[in-house]
Design a protein around this motif. Structure first.
Motif, PDB file in Angstrom:
ATOM      1  N   GLN A  62       7.069  14.785   1.792  1.00  0.00           N
ATOM      2  CA  GLN A  62       5.905  14.162   2.426  1.00  0.00           C
ATOM      3  C   GLN A  62       5.744  12.704   2.002  1.00  0.00           C
ATOM      4  OE1 GLN A  62       2.059  15.825   1.353  1.00  0.00           O
ATOM      5  NE2 GLN A  62       1.299  15.390   3.414  1.00  0.00           N
ATOM      6  N   ILE A  63       6.062  12.381   0.734  1.00  0.00           N
ATOM      7  CA  ILE A  63       5.867  10.997   0.274  1.00  0.00           C
ATOM      8  C   ILE A  63       7.144  10.155   0.337  1.00  0.00           C
ATOM      9  CG2 ILE A  63       3.933  11.672  -1.188  1.00  0.00           C
ATOM     10  CD1 ILE A  63       5.817  11.226  -3.633  1.00  0.00           C
ATOM     11  N   LEU A 101       7.364   6.879   2.258  1.00  0.00           N
ATOM     12  CA  LEU A 101       6.616   5.750   1.698  1.00  0.00           C
ATOM     13  C   LEU A 101       7.542   4.832   0.909  1.00  0.00           C
ATOM     14  CD1 LEU A 101       3.483   7.705   0.412  1.00  0.00           C
ATOM     15  CD2 LEU A 101       3.649   6.307   2.500  1.00  0.00           C
ATOM     16  N   ARG A 102       8.542   5.440   0.238  1.00  0.00           N
ATOM     17  CA  ARG A 102       9.515   4.648  -0.519  1.00  0.00           C
ATOM     18  C   ARG A 102      10.622   4.133   0.378  1.00  0.00           C
ATOM     19  NH1 ARG A 102      14.304   5.773  -2.244  1.00  0.00           N
ATOM     20  NH2 ARG A 102      14.075   8.028  -2.348  1.00  0.00           N
ATOM     21  N   ARG A 162       1.240   6.762  -6.936  1.00  0.00           N
ATOM     22  CA  ARG A 162       0.084   7.587  -7.307  1.00  0.00           C
ATOM     23  C   ARG A 162       0.348   9.074  -7.102  1.00  0.00           C
ATOM     24  NH1 ARG A 162      -4.378   3.500  -4.785  1.00  0.00           N
ATOM     25  NH2 ARG A 162      -4.661   2.295  -6.692  1.00  0.00           N
ATOM     26  N   ARG A 163       1.276   9.415  -6.209  1.00  0.00           N
ATOM     27  CA  ARG A 163       1.488  10.818  -5.841  1.00  0.00           C
ATOM     28  C   ARG A 163       2.746  11.454  -6.424  1.00  0.00           C
ATOM     29  NH1 ARG A 163       0.696  10.579   0.532  1.00  0.00           N
ATOM     30  NH2 ARG A 163       1.110  12.792   0.323  1.00  0.00           N
ATOM     31  N   VAL A 176       2.302   1.833  -3.536  1.00  0.00           N
ATOM     32  CA  VAL A 176       1.204   2.193  -4.432  1.00  0.00           C
ATOM     33  C   VAL A 176       0.832   3.664  -4.220  1.00  0.00           C
ATOM     34  CG1 VAL A 176      -1.230   1.782  -4.990  1.00  0.00           C
ATOM     35  CG2 VAL A 176       0.347  -0.152  -4.686  1.00  0.00           C
ATOM     36  N   ASP A 177       0.743   4.092  -2.973  1.00  0.00           N
ATOM     37  CA  ASP A 177       0.436   5.490  -2.657  1.00  0.00           C
ATOM     38  C   ASP A 177       1.535   6.411  -3.199  1.00  0.00           C
ATOM     39  OD1 ASP A 177      -0.954   7.667  -1.571  1.00  0.00           O
ATOM     40  OD2 ASP A 177      -0.081   7.397   0.423  1.00  0.00           O
ATOM     41  N   TYR A 178       2.793   6.034  -3.002  1.00  0.00           N
ATOM     42  CA  TYR A 178       3.943   6.805  -3.513  1.00  0.00           C
ATOM     43  C   TYR A 178       3.838   6.962  -5.037  1.00  0.00           C
ATOM     44  CZ  TYR A 178       8.881   7.793  -4.586  1.00  0.00           C
ATOM     45  OH  TYR A 178      10.047   8.345  -5.059  1.00  0.00           O
ATOM     46  N   PRO A 197       0.799  -1.232   0.000  1.00  0.00           N
ATOM     47  CA  PRO A 197       0.000   0.000   0.000  1.00  0.00           C
ATOM     48  C   PRO A 197       0.837   1.289   0.000  1.00  0.00           C
ATOM     49  CG  PRO A 197      -0.914  -1.567   1.554  1.00  0.00           C
ATOM     50  CD  PRO A 197       0.388  -2.148   1.066  1.00  0.00           C
ATOM     51  N   ASP A 198       1.963   1.316   0.731  1.00  0.00           N
ATOM     52  CA  ASP A 198       2.787   2.529   0.767  1.00  0.00           C
ATOM     53  C   ASP A 198       3.399   2.841  -0.602  1.00  0.00           C
ATOM     54  OD1 ASP A 198       2.299   3.029   3.424  1.00  0.00           O
ATOM     55  OD2 ASP A 198       4.289   2.434   4.127  1.00  0.00           O
TER      56      ASP A 198
END
Length: 115
Positions: free
Chosen positions: A76-77, A80-81, A23-24, A19-21, A16-17
């Protein structure tokens, strides 16, 4: 001079992290003129060995690349990576379209032995 943000990533946990990264990240690149040149994919090994994923993002210049990496939106992202992969990330300048291999010789000290 064009500058590239290069990432050589290993052990990417695509959960999920990440995938969020993914997407952003595009929205963080836009204000700095960044665009993906390479984003993973299979490599055809011709010499040596290779593992991991290669990511290359082009920017108009070093200042734009650095400003993107240090921007609040990317910061901010970034966790996530970094929490879900390991690897090396760096900035490197490209060369002019008329660059020749021997151009690097001009930057060598005169007393450096060749060969």
């Amino acid at each position: 001079m064009s500058t590239y943000a290069i990432g050589h990533l290993h052990d990417v946990n695509v959960g999920p992290d990440i995938v969020d990264y993914l997407r952003r990240i595009d929205a963080t690149l836009e204000p700095f003129g960044g665009r993906f040149i390479i984003h993973g994919g299979p490599a055809t090994i011709l010499e040596g060995s290779w593992s991991g994923d290669l990511i290359m993002i082009a920017f108009p210049d070093r200042d734009s690349a650095r400003a993107w990496y240090e921007s609040p939106a990317y910061r901010q992202i970034l966790p996530l990576r970094t929490r879900n992969s390991r690897g090396d990330v760096f900035l490197i300048e490209g060369v002019d379209a008329d660059h020749k291999a021997t151009d690097v010789l001009a930057g060598l000290p005169a007393d450096q032995p060749l060969g």
